[in-house]
Structure formats: structure tokens, C-alpha cells
Write an enzyme that holds these catalytic residues in place. Structure first.
Site, PDB file in Angstrom:
ATOM      1  N   VAL A   9       5.249   3.825   1.208  1.00  0.00           N
ATOM      2  CA  VAL A   9       5.716   4.584   2.369  1.00  0.00           C
ATOM      3  C   VAL A   9       7.236   4.646   2.357  1.00  0.00           C
ATOM      4  O   VAL A   9       7.902   3.626   2.201  1.00  0.00           O
ATOM      5  CB  VAL A   9       5.236   3.935   3.688  1.00  0.00           C
ATOM      6  N   CYS A  10       7.757   5.850   2.514  1.00  0.00           N
ATOM      7  CA  CYS A  10       9.201   6.005   2.668  1.00  0.00           C
ATOM      8  C   CYS A  10       9.445   7.082   3.715  1.00  0.00           C
ATOM      9  O   CYS A  10       8.510   7.552   4.358  1.00  0.00           O
ATOM     10  CB  CYS A  10       9.881   6.324   1.344  1.00  0.00           C
ATOM     11  N   SER A  11      10.687   7.477   3.888  1.00  0.00           N
ATOM     12  CA  SER A  11      10.966   8.430   4.959  1.00  0.00           C
ATOM     13  C   SER A  11      10.419   9.819   4.654  1.00  0.00           C
ATOM     14  O   SER A  11       9.908  10.487   5.531  1.00  0.00           O
ATOM     15  CB  SER A  11      12.454   8.473   5.276  1.00  0.00           C
ATOM     16  N   GLY A  13       8.688  10.519   1.328  1.00  0.00           N
ATOM     17  CA  GLY A  13       7.681  10.510   0.273  1.00  0.00           C
ATOM     18  C   GLY A  13       8.216  10.986  -1.061  1.00  0.00           C
ATOM     19  O   GLY A  13       7.527  10.977  -2.064  1.00  0.00           O
ATOM     20  N   GLU A  41       6.203   8.223   6.254  1.00  0.00           N
ATOM     21  CA  GLU A  41       5.686   7.341   7.304  1.00  0.00           C
ATOM     22  C   GLU A  41       4.838   8.117   8.313  1.00  0.00           C
ATOM     23  O   GLU A  41       3.844   7.615   8.819  1.00  0.00           O
ATOM     24  CB  GLU A  41       6.874   6.644   7.992  1.00  0.00           C
TER      25      GLU A  41
END
Length: 105
Positions: A9-11, A13, A41
Site C-alpha cells: 500500500v502506498c499513496s 500505487g 490506500e
């Protein structure tokens, strides 16, 4: 052979998609079967089915408590990827971290 299902998960993707490729390559070299997916996220709730571990990019570590609240009732462990492993795109280390989380739950 056991299949490991891992969610990064990142801000957005995007930055984690390269790490997904590196993790898949490391798994292939070690004969480990994995399904790794990178998402933003905001897409977390729609992507938890069948997931065994969730790893957060260091840039979204502030969301750890919120994401744990969504995953822990489902028995899914969550952790933050080390800044060094993430920055250097060390797929093998991140893969080891995820498998360790899955095996120890």
C-alpha cells in the site's frame, strides 16, 4: 506449494509497482509462489480478500493505525517497509519481511 498473497500500500500505487516486480523476481529465483499487488490506500477495503500480509510504503507509515483497524479483525498482519529496502527497491528483503509476517501469525 504454498501461495503467499501480499498487498503493498502506498499513496498512489505507482512507486510500489516497481517493488512488486522486484519481489516477484526474488520469489521466482527462490521457487516461492507469490501474488503481490500494489494499490493506493483508498483501494484497501476492495483488495483484502485472500490477502495474507499488508505492507505499507514508508511514505504512508502515518496510516498504520488506520490500516491495522481494517485488517486486524480479518487476521491480516500489517507492517511498514523499511525506508532503506524501499528506497533501494530490495525486493528480496521485502519478500522475506512479508513471508515472516505470514508464517508467524
Amino acid at each position: 506449494m504454498k501461495l503467499y498473497s501480499i498487498l503493498l500500500v502506498c499513496s498512489g500505487g505507482m512507486s510500489t509497482s516497481l517493488l512488486v516486480t522486484k519481489m516477484e523476481k526474488a520469489a521466482e529465483e527462490q521457487g516461492i509462489e507469490v501474488k503481490v499487488k500494489a494499490i493506493a490506500e483508498t483501494d484497501l477495503q476492495n483488495n483484502l480478500d485472500g490477502v495474507q500480509a499488508v505492507l505499507l510504503g514508508p511514505q504512508v507509515r502515518y496510516m498504520l493505525t488506520k490500516i491495522k483497524a481494517a485488517t486486524e479483525p480479518k487476521g491480516i498482519p500489517v507492517d511498514v517497509i523499511s525506508s532503506v529496502d524501499y528506497g533501494m527497491m530490495k525486493g528480496e528483503n521485502v519478500l522475506k519481511q512479508a513471508i515472516s509476517m505470514i508464517e508467524s501469525k
